[in-house]
Structures are given as structure tokens and as C-alpha cells.
Design a protein around this motif. Structure first.
Motif, PDB file in Angstrom:
ATOM      1  N   ALA A 375       0.846  -1.193   0.000  1.00 12.95           N
ATOM      2  CA  ALA A 375       0.000   0.000   0.000  1.00 12.95           C
ATOM      3  C   ALA A 375       0.882   1.243   0.000  1.00 12.95           C
ATOM      4  O   ALA A 375       2.017   1.206   0.488  1.00 12.95           O
ATOM      5  CB  ALA A 375      -0.928  -0.007   1.214  1.00 12.95           C
ATOM      6  N   PRO A 376       0.394   2.362  -0.555  1.00 19.41           N
ATOM      7  CA  PRO A 376       1.219   3.585  -0.606  1.00 19.41           C
ATOM      8  C   PRO A 376       1.720   4.042   0.763  1.00 19.41           C
ATOM      9  O   PRO A 376       2.867   4.462   0.901  1.00 19.41           O
ATOM     10  CB  PRO A 376       0.275   4.618  -1.227  1.00 19.41           C
ATOM     11  CG  PRO A 376      -0.688   3.804  -2.031  1.00 19.41           C
ATOM     12  CD  PRO A 376      -0.880   2.541  -1.264  1.00 19.41           C
ATOM     13  N   ASP A 377       0.867   3.942   1.809  1.00 14.21           N
ATOM     14  CA  ASP A 377       1.305   4.387   3.132  1.00 14.21           C
ATOM     15  C   ASP A 377       2.378   3.468   3.710  1.00 14.21           C
ATOM     16  O   ASP A 377       3.246   3.910   4.471  1.00 14.21           O
ATOM     17  CB  ASP A 377       0.111   4.472   4.084  1.00 14.21           C
ATOM     18  CG  ASP A 377      -0.622   3.141   4.205  1.00 14.21           C
ATOM     19  OD1 ASP A 377      -0.596   2.359   3.231  1.00 14.21           O
ATOM     20  OD2 ASP A 377      -1.227   2.881   5.263  1.00 14.21           O
ATOM     21  N   ILE A 378       2.356   2.193   3.330  1.00 15.73           N
ATOM     22  CA  ILE A 378       3.387   1.266   3.789  1.00 15.73           C
ATOM     23  C   ILE A 378       4.717   1.601   3.127  1.00 15.73           C
ATOM     24  O   ILE A 378       5.777   1.576   3.761  1.00 15.73           O
ATOM     25  CB  ILE A 378       2.986  -0.188   3.484  1.00 15.73           C
ATOM     26  CG1 ILE A 378       1.691  -0.549   4.215  1.00 15.73           C
ATOM     27  CG2 ILE A 378       4.100  -1.141   3.879  1.00 15.73           C
ATOM     28  CD1 ILE A 378       1.797  -0.504   5.716  1.00 15.73           C
ATOM     29  N   LEU A 379       4.683   1.930   1.834  1.00 15.52           N
ATOM     30  CA  LEU A 379       5.915   2.284   1.130  1.00 15.52           C
ATOM     31  C   LEU A 379       6.525   3.571   1.679  1.00 15.52           C
ATOM     32  O   LEU A 379       7.750   3.706   1.750  1.00 15.52           O
ATOM     33  CB  LEU A 379       5.637   2.445  -0.367  1.00 15.52           C
ATOM     34  CG  LEU A 379       5.406   1.155  -1.155  1.00 15.52           C
ATOM     35  CD1 LEU A 379       5.076   1.468  -2.609  1.00 15.52           C
ATOM     36  CD2 LEU A 379       6.624   0.247  -1.078  1.00 15.52           C
ATOM     37  N   GLU A 380       5.673   4.521   2.068  1.00 14.25           N
ATOM     38  CA  GLU A 380       6.187   5.787   2.613  1.00 14.25           C
ATOM     39  C   GLU A 380       6.932   5.570   3.929  1.00 14.25           C
ATOM     40  O   GLU A 380       7.904   6.268   4.220  1.00 14.25           O
ATOM     41  CB  GLU A 380       5.030   6.773   2.834  1.00 14.25           C
ATOM     42  CG  GLU A 380       4.424   7.299   1.533  1.00 14.25           C
ATOM     43  CD  GLU A 380       3.275   8.243   1.791  1.00 14.25           C
ATOM     44  OE1 GLU A 380       2.989   8.503   2.990  1.00 14.25           O
ATOM     45  OE2 GLU A 380       2.658   8.713   0.818  1.00 14.25           O
ATOM     46  N   GLN A 381       6.484   4.606   4.722  1.00 14.38           N
ATOM     47  CA  GLN A 381       7.104   4.327   6.027  1.00 14.38           C
ATOM     48  C   GLN A 381       7.892   3.027   5.998  1.00 14.38           C
ATOM     49  O   GLN A 381       8.090   2.393   7.038  1.00 14.38           O
ATOM     50  CB  GLN A 381       6.010   4.247   7.106  1.00 14.38           C
ATOM     51  CG  GLN A 381       5.187   5.506   7.266  1.00 14.38           C
ATOM     52  CD  GLN A 381       6.022   6.660   7.785  1.00 14.38           C
ATOM     53  OE1 GLN A 381       6.910   6.468   8.611  1.00 14.38           O
ATOM     54  NE2 GLN A 381       5.752   7.867   7.311  1.00 14.38           N
ATOM     55  N   PHE A 382       8.363   2.639   4.819  1.00 13.63           N
ATOM     56  CA  PHE A 382       9.055   1.353   4.682  1.00 13.63           C
ATOM     57  C   PHE A 382      10.295   1.304   5.565  1.00 13.63           C
ATOM     58  O   PHE A 382      11.095   2.239   5.585  1.00 13.63           O
ATOM     59  CB  PHE A 382       9.456   1.130   3.218  1.00 13.63           C
ATOM     60  CG  PHE A 382      10.117  -0.201   2.976  1.00 13.63           C
ATOM     61  CD1 PHE A 382       9.363  -1.346   2.874  1.00 13.63           C
ATOM     62  CD2 PHE A 382      11.494  -0.300   2.866  1.00 13.63           C
ATOM     63  CE1 PHE A 382       9.958  -2.574   2.649  1.00 13.63           C
ATOM     64  CE2 PHE A 382      12.108  -1.520   2.650  1.00 13.63           C
ATOM     65  CZ  PHE A 382      11.332  -2.660   2.542  1.00 13.63           C
ATOM     66  N   GLY A 383      10.425   0.195   6.297  1.00 17.80           N
ATOM     67  CA  GLY A 383      11.582   0.033   7.164  1.00 17.80           C
ATOM     68  C   GLY A 383      11.393   0.560   8.567  1.00 17.80           C
ATOM     69  O   GLY A 383      12.286   0.406   9.402  1.00 17.80           O
ATOM     70  N   SER A 388       3.089  -2.314   9.282  1.00 16.05           N
ATOM     71  CA  SER A 388       2.600  -3.534   8.648  1.00 16.05           C
ATOM     72  C   SER A 388       1.163  -3.351   8.198  1.00 16.05           C
ATOM     73  O   SER A 388       0.394  -2.621   8.817  1.00 16.05           O
ATOM     74  CB  SER A 388       2.701  -4.718   9.624  1.00 16.05           C
ATOM     75  OG  SER A 388       2.094  -5.871   9.081  1.00 16.05           O
ATOM     76  N   SER A 389       0.833  -4.031   7.116  1.00 14.73           N
ATOM     77  CA  SER A 389      -0.541  -3.987   6.604  1.00 14.73           C
ATOM     78  C   SER A 389      -1.405  -5.079   7.216  1.00 14.73           C
ATOM     79  O   SER A 389      -2.589  -5.183   6.894  1.00 14.73           O
ATOM     80  CB  SER A 389      -0.523  -4.137   5.078  1.00 14.73           C
ATOM     81  OG  SER A 389       0.076  -5.376   4.717  1.00 14.73           O
ATOM     82  N   LYS A 390      -0.814  -5.911   8.086  1.00 13.91           N
ATOM     83  CA  LYS A 390      -1.552  -7.057   8.630  1.00 13.91           C
ATOM     84  C   LYS A 390      -2.459  -6.662   9.776  1.00 13.91           C
ATOM     85  O   LYS A 390      -3.340  -7.421  10.154  1.00 13.91           O
ATOM     86  CB  LYS A 390      -0.574  -8.147   9.082  1.00 13.91           C
ATOM     87  CG  LYS A 390       0.360  -8.599   7.950  1.00 13.91           C
ATOM     88  CD  LYS A 390       1.332  -9.641   8.446  1.00 13.91           C
ATOM     89  CE  LYS A 390       2.280 -10.074   7.330  1.00 13.91           C
ATOM     90  NZ  LYS A 390       3.199  -9.019   6.946  1.00 13.91           N
ATOM     91  N   GLY A 391      -2.239  -5.482  10.358  1.00 15.54           N
ATOM     92  CA  GLY A 391      -3.128  -4.991  11.397  1.00 15.54           C
ATOM     93  C   GLY A 391      -3.092  -5.777  12.686  1.00 15.54           C
ATOM     94  O   GLY A 391      -4.052  -5.799  13.437  1.00 15.54           O
ATOM     95  N   LYS A 392      -1.951  -6.422  12.967  1.00 16.11           N
ATOM     96  CA  LYS A 392      -1.830  -7.201  14.190  1.00 16.11           C
ATOM     97  C   LYS A 392      -0.711  -6.622  15.051  1.00 16.11           C
ATOM     98  O   LYS A 392       0.291  -6.162  14.513  1.00 16.11           O
ATOM     99  CB  LYS A 392      -1.527  -8.674  13.879  1.00 16.11           C
ATOM    100  CG  LYS A 392      -2.631  -9.353  13.073  1.00 16.11           C
ATOM    101  CD  LYS A 392      -2.249 -10.795  12.760  1.00 16.11           C
ATOM    102  CE  LYS A 392      -3.326 -11.484  11.913  1.00 16.11           C
ATOM    103  NZ  LYS A 392      -2.952 -12.870  11.582  1.00 16.11           N
ATOM    104  N   PRO A 393      -0.861  -6.656  16.386  1.00 15.45           N
ATOM    105  CA  PRO A 393       0.181  -6.103  17.244  1.00 15.45           C
ATOM    106  C   PRO A 393       1.502  -6.845  17.060  1.00 15.45           C
ATOM    107  O   PRO A 393       1.530  -8.070  16.943  1.00 15.45           O
ATOM    108  CB  PRO A 393      -0.378  -6.305  18.668  1.00 15.45           C
ATOM    109  CG  PRO A 393      -1.854  -6.466  18.477  1.00 15.45           C
ATOM    110  CD  PRO A 393      -2.040  -7.118  17.152  1.00 15.45           C
ATOM    111  N   GLY A 394       2.599  -6.070  17.061  1.00 17.99           N
ATOM    112  CA  GLY A 394       3.925  -6.665  16.979  1.00 17.99           C
ATOM    113  C   GLY A 394       4.365  -7.021  15.583  1.00 17.99           C
ATOM    114  O   GLY A 394       5.468  -7.529  15.390  1.00 17.99           O
ATOM    115  N   ARG A 395       3.511  -6.787  14.573  1.00 18.68           N
ATOM    116  CA  ARG A 395       3.917  -7.117  13.213  1.00 18.68           C
ATOM    117  C   ARG A 395       4.699  -5.959  12.613  1.00 18.68           C
ATOM    118  O   ARG A 395       4.664  -4.839  13.081  1.00 18.68           O
ATOM    119  CB  ARG A 395       2.677  -7.414  12.342  1.00 18.68           C
ATOM    120  CG  ARG A 395       1.770  -8.497  12.883  1.00 18.68           C
ATOM    121  CD  ARG A 395       2.511  -9.782  13.200  1.00 18.68           C
ATOM    122  NE  ARG A 395       3.019 -10.418  12.010  1.00 18.68           N
ATOM    123  CZ  ARG A 395       2.368 -11.369  11.326  1.00 18.68           C
ATOM    124  NH1 ARG A 395       1.189 -11.786  11.747  1.00 18.68           N
ATOM    125  NH2 ARG A 395       2.909 -11.911  10.254  1.00 18.68           N
TER     126      ARG A 395
END
Length: 439
Positions: A375-383, A388-395
Motif C-alpha cells: 500500500a502507498p502508506d506502507i511504502l512511505e514508512q518502509f523500514g 505492517s498492513s496485517k493490522g496485528k500487534p507486533g507485526r
């Protein structure tokens, strides 16, 4: 011990932050050198216009001597700061002090306070306020004020033609206008450049602080993982003994199905012990056993074989065009690649590709999948951690650790989406980080 580890983790970032401050100071010194060359050109032009254009008598010999000294100082400064990068507040203070002294000498020889260019003192004061520490700035203010007061007492005014004329026809008014325009232009140009240097330095320092925080986060996770691995060692060893006893018991040894299940349990238990050992090695324990010497193709082939055997991937496309060479790797490097492969498998269980090639003195590992992509927001904050796009704690820690391991080894991690669909992650690692010279 944990405090020492945190301090060591912060050290590279603090050194980089210090280099950022040195770069800003060096650029500011270069701005002063450029400004001094403009002052030299302006003084030469003014002397020519006043002495030969207007016909006012000036002590040219003394003024040219002052000008020669200023040129010599600037040449020496240019040579010194071309090689040396670290610039202290005291050195900047000395540079501005020389400019104030040069201006005072020229004003003393050309009319003192009756010279309209006396307001150039303000330029030096403003530059000192921007570049220097508070005590240095106030010292420049005091020195400039004392010089101005001294000029009003000891300098001799120069008779200017049309001095008593009013309006624009007065040479004094014309000189004041030129001095104002010159002051304003130089302040706009150089203050803008200096503030740009300061903002760039602040941005780099902020980036270094963020990096230090991330590295501290990694160290804390390493300490937590190391402690957990130690705690898991005892129950895993107990389970291994129990399974070995079960295999020898008549109730199990005579039942092929139970023996097969026990064998599968022992295999999974061995994998858990291997993971625990890898955590301890990556955390820095038994480091001598962590590093292994092999060849790049052997390392990649064994990694792919082990990964495929322990993951339920439907189709794995492995392409390796690297010319074989001796390398040294450790579990952190191996885990970095496995993290990216695991993420690709989770997004695309039916197909994953690993391409290995060598370009521009670096190993390039491209991991592709046919999943939904980033997703675009994931790429902006990559690393970033917990991105994470999985929406689970600790991912989101896998790629965070991968980026930081690659950065520690001098490499980079880039992510994007494939035109035909799916995600692609490119690991780049310089050969110098893992290559071994043959004896």
C-alpha cells in the motif's frame, strides 16, 4: 551490560551527527570566504572610483597594503578549509574578527565615521549573531562598537565634493544608498545560504537521532530475544529427552504411525533448537561460531534449499547469475534474506521468486511475489518498526530488522510494486562487506 550495548549502538549515529555538524560549520566558513572575496572586489572597485573617478586623494599605499593582507588571509583560509572539515566556534570568531579589523583599517584610512560605508559593521554583527555562540557575538558587538567609537575620535574626515548638498546630489547620501543596498543584498544572499546550511544540518541531526532510536530499539529486542532463547533452551532440551525415551518404549516402537509422528515431532523440535541457536548467535553470543566461510553460490543454494524445505511454498522460482566467490556470512545476514522471503510467501503462497545477480560491486537480491503489493502508506514508512498492513500487534518488525541489518553492512533495501502485480524487495549489499580475498 545492557547499558553498554545501548551506548555502542548509539555510537555510529552520534559520530554521524558530529559529522553533520562539522559539514554545516565547514559550509558556513566557505560562505565567509566567498563574502571576503566580494569585499576584496568591492574595495578595489571603490578605491578606483573614488581615487581616479572622483579625484579624491586617498592613502593608496596603506589601503593597498591592508587589501593585500586581507587577500593573503583569505587565500590561506581557502587552502586550510579545503582540507580540514571540522570548524570550531573560535575559528569562525577569528575569521569575523579579521573582517572587522580589515574594515576598521580601511575606514580609518578613508574618512572614519564620515565614510558612508561605516554601516558595513552591521553586516559583521549580523553574521556573527547567526554563526557564533552568544559570548562570541557579544564580543564582536563590543569590538565593532569600540572600533566605531575610535574612528570618531582618531580618524581624519575626507573632504567630499558636494558633501553639503542635499538629496541625491550629495556624495555622502549616494554612498549611504550604495552601502544600504550592498548590506541588504549581501545579507539576503548569505543569510539565506547560511540558514539553508543550518536547516540541512538540523535535518541530518534529526535523521541521526531517529536512527539512534531505531538502533536502540534493535538492541533492546536483541536482549529480549536472547533472554527468551536462554529460557526456551531448558524446556526444549527436556522435550528432546522425552521424545527420545518415547521412541525406545515398546508401546511406540511397535507402532509405525506413532514412530512417524515422533520423528516429525523431533524434526520440528530440532528446528526450534536451531532457531534458538540462531537467535543467540545473532545477539552476539558464541559469535565465533556465527560467522562461516563459504562461497556465495553455496550459501544461497543452501539457504534456498533449507527455506523451501521448511515453508509451504507452491512454486519457488530461483535464479542465480552471480559468479561464484568466497564470502563470509553470519546468521544475521541469513535471517535478513529469510525475513524478506517469509513476507513474500505470506502475501503470495502460490509463487515467490528470488533473483541473485552482481552489479556495480554489489550483490543484488530481488524477491518478488504475486500478492496484492505494498500500500502507498506502507511504502512511505518502509523500514519503520511496526509498519505492517496485517493490522496485528507486533507485526512489521521483520522488514525493520532487515533494513537495519543491511544498513549496518553498508547495504540498502528498496521496496516497490511490480507492474504486472505483486511486490518486489531489492536487497543490495556491497561485496566488500562479505567477500574474502583469496590467499
Amino acid at each position: 551490560m545492557s547499558g553498554q550495548l545501548l551506548s555502542i549502538a548509539k555510537l555510529p549515529s552520534f559520530l554521524a551527527a558530529a559529522r553533520a555538524g562539522q559539514a554545516a560549520g565547514h559550509q558556513n566558513m566557505q560562505q565567509l570566504i566567498q563574502l571576503r572575496w566580494i569585499a576584496v572586489a568591492g574595495q578595489i572597485t571603490t578605491i578606483l572610483v573614488v581615487a581616479w573617478g572622483i579625484g579624491i586623494k586617498l592613502p593608496l599605499v596603506y589601503m593597498l597594503e591592508v587589501l593585500a593582507c586581507l587577500i593573503a588571509f583569505n587565500v590561506a583560509s581557502q587552502l586550510r578549509w579545503h582540507e580540514k572539515w571540522a570548524v570550531s566556534n573560535g575559528e569562525l570568531f577569528l575569521a569575523i574578527l579579521v573582517d572587522v579589523a580589515s574594515l576598521t583599517a580601511q575606514l580609518y584610512l578613508s574618512g572614519g565615521t564620515s565614510n558612508p560605508f561605516v554601516y558595513l559593521y552591521l553586516l559583521q554583527v549580523i553574521l556573527s549573531a547567526v554563526l557564533l555562540e552568544a559570548w562570541s557575538t557579544w564580543t564582536i558587538v563590543a569590538i565593532a562598537s569600540a572600533c566605531l567609537a575610535g574612528l570618531s575620535v582618531w580618524s581624519k574626515p575626507i573632504a567630499l565634493p558636494l558633501f553639503h548638498e542635499r538629496g541625491y546630489f550629495s556624495l555622502y547620501i549616494q554612498g549611504m544608498l550604495i552601502c544600504f543596498a550592498l548590506n541588504a543584498a549581501l545579507l539576503v544572499v548569505f543569510i539565506t545560504r547560511i540558514m539553508s546550511n543550518l536547516r540541512a544540518g538540523d535535518a541530518m541531526l534529526a535523521s541521526m537521532r531517529q536512527r539512534a532510536a531505531e538502533e536502540e530499539h534493535i538492541v533492546r529486542m536483541g536482549l529480549l530475544a536472547s533472554g527468551a532463547a536462554h529460557e526456551l533452551g531448558t524446556p526444549l532440551a527436556t522435550l528432546s529427552v522425552i521424545l527420545g525415551d518415547w521412541r525406545r518404549m515398546p508401546e511406540f516402537s511397535k507402532n509405525p504411525e506413532l514412530l512417524e509422528e515422533i520423528g516429525e515431532m523431533q524434526a520440528q523440535l530440532a528446528r526450534c533448537k536451531s532457531i534458538v541457536s540462531g537467535i543467540l548467535l545473532s545477539a552476539g553470543e558464541a559469535r565465533g561460531e556465527s560467522s562461516a566461510r563459504t562461497t556465495i553460490n553455496t550459501f544461497l543454494d543452501e539457504l534456498v534449499q533449507e527455506w523451501c524445505a521448511s515453508r509451504p511454498v507452491a512454486s519457488f522460482d530461483y535464479r542465480n547469475t552471480i559468479e561464484d566467490m568466497p564470502v563470509v556470512f553470519d546468521t544475521a545476514f541469513k535471517q535478513m534474506i529469510c525475513n524478506v522471503l517469509d513476507n513474500a510467501l505470506e502475501a503470495s503462497p502460490e509463487w515467490v521468486r528470488l533473483e541473485a545477480r552482481c552489479e556495480d560491486g554489489a550483490i543484488k537480491l530481488l524477491v518478488s511475489d504475486s500478492g496484492p503489493g505494498f500500500a502507498p502508506d506502507i511504502l512511505e514508512q518502509f523500514g519503520k518498526p511496526y509498519n505492517s498492513s496485517k493490522g496485528k500487534p507486533g507485526r512489521g518488525l521483520g522488514l525493520f530488522l532487515t533494513v537495519n541489518v543491511a544498513r549496518t553492512l553498508g547495504g540498502t533495501v528498496e521496496a516497490g510494486n511490480r507492474p504486472e502485480g505483486g511486490a518486489a524487495v531489492l536487497l543490495s549489499l556491497p561485496l566488500t562487506a562479505i567477500a574474502v580475498e583469496e590467499e
